[in-house]
Design a protein around this motif. Structure first.
Motif, PDB file in Angstrom:
ATOM      1  N   CYS A 194       0.818  -1.215   0.000  1.00 52.86           N
ATOM      2  CA  CYS A 194       0.000   0.000   0.000  1.00 52.86           C
ATOM      3  C   CYS A 194       0.852   1.266   0.000  1.00 52.86           C
ATOM      4  CB  CYS A 194      -0.953   0.005   1.192  1.00 52.86           C
ATOM      5  SG  CYS A 194      -2.334  -1.151   1.007  1.00 52.86           S
ATOM      6  N   LYS A 195       2.043   1.204   0.581  1.00 56.84           N
ATOM      7  CA  LYS A 195       2.938   2.366   0.527  1.00 56.84           C
ATOM      8  C   LYS A 195       3.324   2.675  -0.916  1.00 56.84           C
ATOM      9  CE  LYS A 195       4.973   1.999   5.148  1.00 56.84           C
ATOM     10  NZ  LYS A 195       6.216   1.933   5.951  1.00 56.84           N
ATOM     11  N   LEU A 196       3.562   1.644  -1.696  1.00 54.21           N
ATOM     12  CA  LEU A 196       3.882   1.839  -3.108  1.00 54.21           C
ATOM     13  C   LEU A 196       2.700   2.440  -3.853  1.00 54.21           C
ATOM     14  CD1 LEU A 196       5.740   1.412  -5.583  1.00 54.21           C
ATOM     15  CD2 LEU A 196       4.740  -0.884  -5.795  1.00 54.21           C
ATOM     16  N   VAL A 197       1.496   1.938  -3.573  1.00 53.55           N
ATOM     17  CA  VAL A 197       0.297   2.441  -4.246  1.00 53.55           C
ATOM     18  C   VAL A 197       0.112   3.935  -3.989  1.00 53.55           C
ATOM     19  CG1 VAL A 197      -2.218   2.299  -4.365  1.00 53.55           C
ATOM     20  CG2 VAL A 197      -0.860   0.206  -4.241  1.00 53.55           C
ATOM     21  N   VAL A 198       0.232   4.358  -2.732  1.00 56.59           N
ATOM     22  CA  VAL A 198       0.056   5.778  -2.394  1.00 56.59           C
ATOM     23  C   VAL A 198       1.083   6.628  -3.134  1.00 56.59           C
ATOM     24  CG1 VAL A 198       0.153   7.492  -0.553  1.00 56.59           C
ATOM     25  CG2 VAL A 198      -0.952   5.292  -0.142  1.00 56.59           C
ATOM     26  N   ALA A 199       2.354   6.204  -3.101  1.00 58.48           N
ATOM     27  CA  ALA A 199       3.416   6.971  -3.755  1.00 58.48           C
ATOM     28  C   ALA A 199       3.186   7.078  -5.263  1.00 58.48           C
ATOM     29  CB  ALA A 199       4.768   6.336  -3.465  1.00 58.48           C
ATOM     30  N   VAL A 200       2.837   5.957  -5.894  1.00 60.37           N
ATOM     31  CA  VAL A 200       2.639   5.948  -7.347  1.00 60.37           C
ATOM     32  C   VAL A 200       1.453   6.823  -7.741  1.00 60.37           C
ATOM     33  CG1 VAL A 200       1.898   4.477  -9.261  1.00 60.37           C
ATOM     34  CG2 VAL A 200       3.763   3.740  -7.769  1.00 60.37           C
ATOM     35  N   ARG A 201       0.374   6.757  -6.973  1.00 59.36           N
ATOM     36  CA  ARG A 201      -0.803   7.561  -7.312  1.00 59.36           C
ATOM     37  C   ARG A 201      -0.507   9.060  -7.145  1.00 59.36           C
ATOM     38  NH1 ARG A 201      -5.564   4.528  -8.104  1.00 59.36           N
ATOM     39  NH2 ARG A 201      -6.603   6.532  -8.203  1.00 59.36           N
ATOM     40  N   LEU A 202       0.299   9.414  -6.155  1.00 59.20           N
ATOM     41  CA  LEU A 202       0.690  10.817  -6.002  1.00 59.20           C
ATOM     42  C   LEU A 202       1.541  11.274  -7.180  1.00 59.20           C
ATOM     43  CD1 LEU A 202       1.580  11.008  -2.192  1.00 59.20           C
ATOM     44  CD2 LEU A 202      -0.337  12.125  -3.334  1.00 59.20           C
ATOM     45  N   ILE A 203       2.504  10.466  -7.574  1.00 61.19           N
ATOM     46  CA  ILE A 203       3.402  10.825  -8.672  1.00 61.19           C
ATOM     47  C   ILE A 203       2.654  10.917  -9.993  1.00 61.19           C
ATOM     48  CG2 ILE A 203       5.354   9.989 -10.040  1.00 61.19           C
ATOM     49  CD1 ILE A 203       6.252  11.175  -7.461  1.00 61.19           C
ATOM     50  N   HIS A 204       1.560  10.166 -10.139  1.00 59.69           N
ATOM     51  CA  HIS A 204       0.802  10.140 -11.397  1.00 59.69           C
ATOM     52  C   HIS A 204      -0.088  11.367 -11.595  1.00 59.69           C
ATOM     53  CE1 HIS A 204       1.883   6.171 -12.881  1.00 59.69           C
ATOM     54  NE2 HIS A 204       1.043   6.340 -13.883  1.00 59.69           N
ATOM     55  N   GLN A 205      -0.171  12.233 -10.612  1.00 64.48           N
ATOM     56  CA  GLN A 205      -1.045  13.399 -10.751  1.00 64.48           C
ATOM     57  C   GLN A 205      -0.500  14.369 -11.798  1.00 64.48           C
ATOM     58  OE1 GLN A 205      -2.914  14.357  -6.477  1.00 64.48           O
ATOM     59  NE2 GLN A 205      -0.685  14.408  -6.461  1.00 64.48           N
ATOM     60  N   ARG A 206      -1.423  15.127 -12.379  1.00 60.80           N
ATOM     61  CA  ARG A 206      -1.010  16.142 -13.355  1.00 60.80           C
ATOM     62  C   ARG A 206      -0.294  17.291 -12.651  1.00 60.80           C
ATOM     63  NH1 ARG A 206      -5.032  19.418 -17.524  1.00 60.80           N
ATOM     64  NH2 ARG A 206      -3.426  20.761 -18.442  1.00 60.80           N
ATOM     65  N   SER A 207      -0.748  17.650 -11.458  1.00 58.45           N
ATOM     66  CA  SER A 207      -0.073  18.659 -10.640  1.00 58.45           C
ATOM     67  C   SER A 207       0.120  18.066  -9.251  1.00 58.45           C
ATOM     68  CB  SER A 207      -0.906  19.949 -10.556  1.00 58.45           C
ATOM     69  OG  SER A 207      -2.174  19.701  -9.995  1.00 58.45           O
ATOM     70  N   ILE A 208       1.233  18.434  -8.621  1.00 60.86           N
ATOM     71  CA  ILE A 208       1.569  17.853  -7.325  1.00 60.86           C
ATOM     72  C   ILE A 208       2.227  18.919  -6.464  1.00 60.86           C
ATOM     73  CG2 ILE A 208       3.762  16.987  -8.262  1.00 60.86           C
ATOM     74  CD1 ILE A 208       3.542  14.635  -6.315  1.00 60.86           C
ATOM     75  N   THR A 209       1.816  18.988  -5.212  1.00 60.94           N
ATOM     76  CA  THR A 209       2.373  19.982  -4.298  1.00 60.94           C
ATOM     77  C   THR A 209       3.715  19.490  -3.760  1.00 60.94           C
ATOM     78  OG1 THR A 209       1.328  19.053  -2.322  1.00 60.94           O
ATOM     79  CG2 THR A 209       0.035  20.633  -3.615  1.00 60.94           C
ATOM     80  N   SER A 210       4.484  20.413  -3.199  1.00 62.31           N
ATOM     81  CA  SER A 210       5.780  20.033  -2.633  1.00 62.31           C
ATOM     82  C   SER A 210       5.605  19.069  -1.464  1.00 62.31           C
ATOM     83  CB  SER A 210       6.543  21.286  -2.184  1.00 62.31           C
ATOM     84  OG  SER A 210       5.783  22.034  -1.244  1.00 62.31           O
ATOM     85  N   ASP A 211       4.542  19.265  -0.664  1.00 64.58           N
ATOM     86  CA  ASP A 211       4.287  18.349   0.458  1.00 64.58           C
ATOM     87  C   ASP A 211       3.963  16.944  -0.045  1.00 64.58           C
ATOM     88  OD1 ASP A 211       4.740  20.283   2.359  1.00 64.58           O
ATOM     89  OD2 ASP A 211       2.621  20.795   2.629  1.00 64.58           O
TER      90      ASP A 211
END
Length: 401
Positions: A104-121
């Protein structure tokens, strides 16, 4: 991004199925993570395939039964949906807890990275989770054994570069391979001369470039996509209210009617009548700014369950906290002299609620958490939705009359 959709999925499915090469003195009997075998693998595959009716049409190709099809043309989008959208739900209770939490840690990280825009946090969170994931992979799977060195594939190391590269060149959505592969696929579909495929492909590419140049010079050559379907209502902000709709106002009673009465009592007390049930004209669908079309229980439940890709479950992002609900229907009303479109929602134990239709941010999948009818579901959103919308892919409006 094949690093995620193919390379990592191949590694972990091979581990969990126990099909990776095992070198002495290591033994597969010590692989407590290799649980997707025999009847467990077959029942798991059926559960993945059974999720199809709960996946909205915007999820594109739903994953087939992996126990039957994973070695015969399983597509990258199927892997992505299977592992990184359905995975946390369908692997729960199948993988031992420590491996499921690690995954699940991998899933969260991958889904965050896949966003069109991503915050520094979010970027820092993703990078931290990736580091923890790789460190725990070595502890859980490799266990400092030389004979398991082949578990540490290059794809694991590549994960460490995702967050730093996002700072340098932007989120993955802007340099993913999906857009290029879509172009290759479109051009390949246009080939009409199998005897000279490369010459034909070259000409098709040249012709497309010429057409694009003409459209840039004479914009009127491009069909006007802003023309609304018959009787649709433009709500502003790229929200479009779509048919089907009632031919006349109908009385809404029971808990649903009570929720509408409560809304009027709060927001339009002059229009509130405690002695009669509200009467509204129901609408079936709403087009969202992200290209998705929200449908309603009013129409979807009238169709055979296996003939529906449910699009009535939504994520709400208003002034209040994030929440999820099932859309019952939409209705267009005048409150205090202002036209507004509302939606009647069902939220399980919380009952019915009326909200503004523009509080809906996306269509989500609500998939049963287990095979038994326990009433428990897990929520998942389509990965790569923003990338697909950037490339011009939008859900067809059609006609639901």
């Amino acid at each position: 991004m094949h690093l995620v959709s193919l390379n990592l999925t191949d590694l972990f499915l091979s581990l969990w199925r126990g099909t990776l090469e095992c070198e002495a003195p290591d033994s597969r009997e010590s692989w407590d993570w290799a649980v997707l075998q025999g009847e467990t693998w077959k029942s798991h595959g059926k559960r993945v395939a059974a999720a199809k009716p709960y996946l909205p049409g915007t999820f594109d190709r739903p994953p087939h039964n992996p126990a039957e099809k994973i070695s015969s043309g399983y597509k990258a989008w199927e892997y992505l949906t299977y592992v990184f959208a359905l995975g946390p739900g369908v692997f729960l209770g199948v993988l031992p807890d420590k491996y499921w939490t690690h995954f699940c840690k991998l899933v969260v990280a991958v889904r965050l990275i896949h966003q069109r825009s991503i915050t520094s946090d979010q970027l820092r969170t993703a990078h931290t989770l990736i580091i923890e994931f790789i460190e725990e992979f070595e502890i859980l799977y490799c266990q400092r054994k030389v004979e398991r060195l082949h578990f540490c594939r290059q794809s694991l190391h590549a994960l460490l570069h995702l967050a730093p590269e996002a700072v340098r060149v932007g989120p993955q959505a802007y340099y993913t391979q999906w857009t290029m592969e879509r172009t290759i696929g479109n051009l390949g579909e246009e080939i009409k001369q199998p005897s000279k495929p490369f010459a034909n492909l070259s000409q098709r590419g040249c012709r497309r470039s010429q057409v694009n140049a003409l459209k840039a010079i004479i914009p009127d050559l491009e069909p006007d996509s802003s023309v609304l379907p018959h009787n649709a209502i433009d709500l502003g902000g790229v929200f479009i209210l779509l048919r089907a709709r009632d031919s006349c106002a109908r009385e809404i009673d029971g808990e649903a009617g009570g929720a509408i009465q409560k809304y009027f009592q709060t927001h339009a007390p002059d229009q509130f009548d405690p002695d009669s049930w509200p009467r509204v004209i129901r609408w079936a669908r709403l087009r969202l700014p992200n290209g998705q079309v929200v449908r309603s229980a009013w129409k979807e439940k009238s169709k055979p369950p296996l003939g529906v890709r449910m699009s009535r479950n939504v994520k709400l992002q208003g002034k209040r906290q994030l929440s999820f609900a099932e859309v019952q229907f939409f209705f267009h009303v005048s409150i205090m002299g202002h036209n507004t479109t509302l939606v009647l929602l069902y939220q399980g134990n919380a009952g019915f609620e009326v909200r503004e239709a523009k509080d809906i941010s996306s269509v989500v999948a609500m998939v049963p958490l287990d095979d038994e009818d326990t009433g428990r579901y897990f929520v998942t959103e389509k990965m790569g939705l923003e990338v697909a919308y950037m490339s011009g892919m939008e859900e067809e409006i059609g006609n639901d009359e």
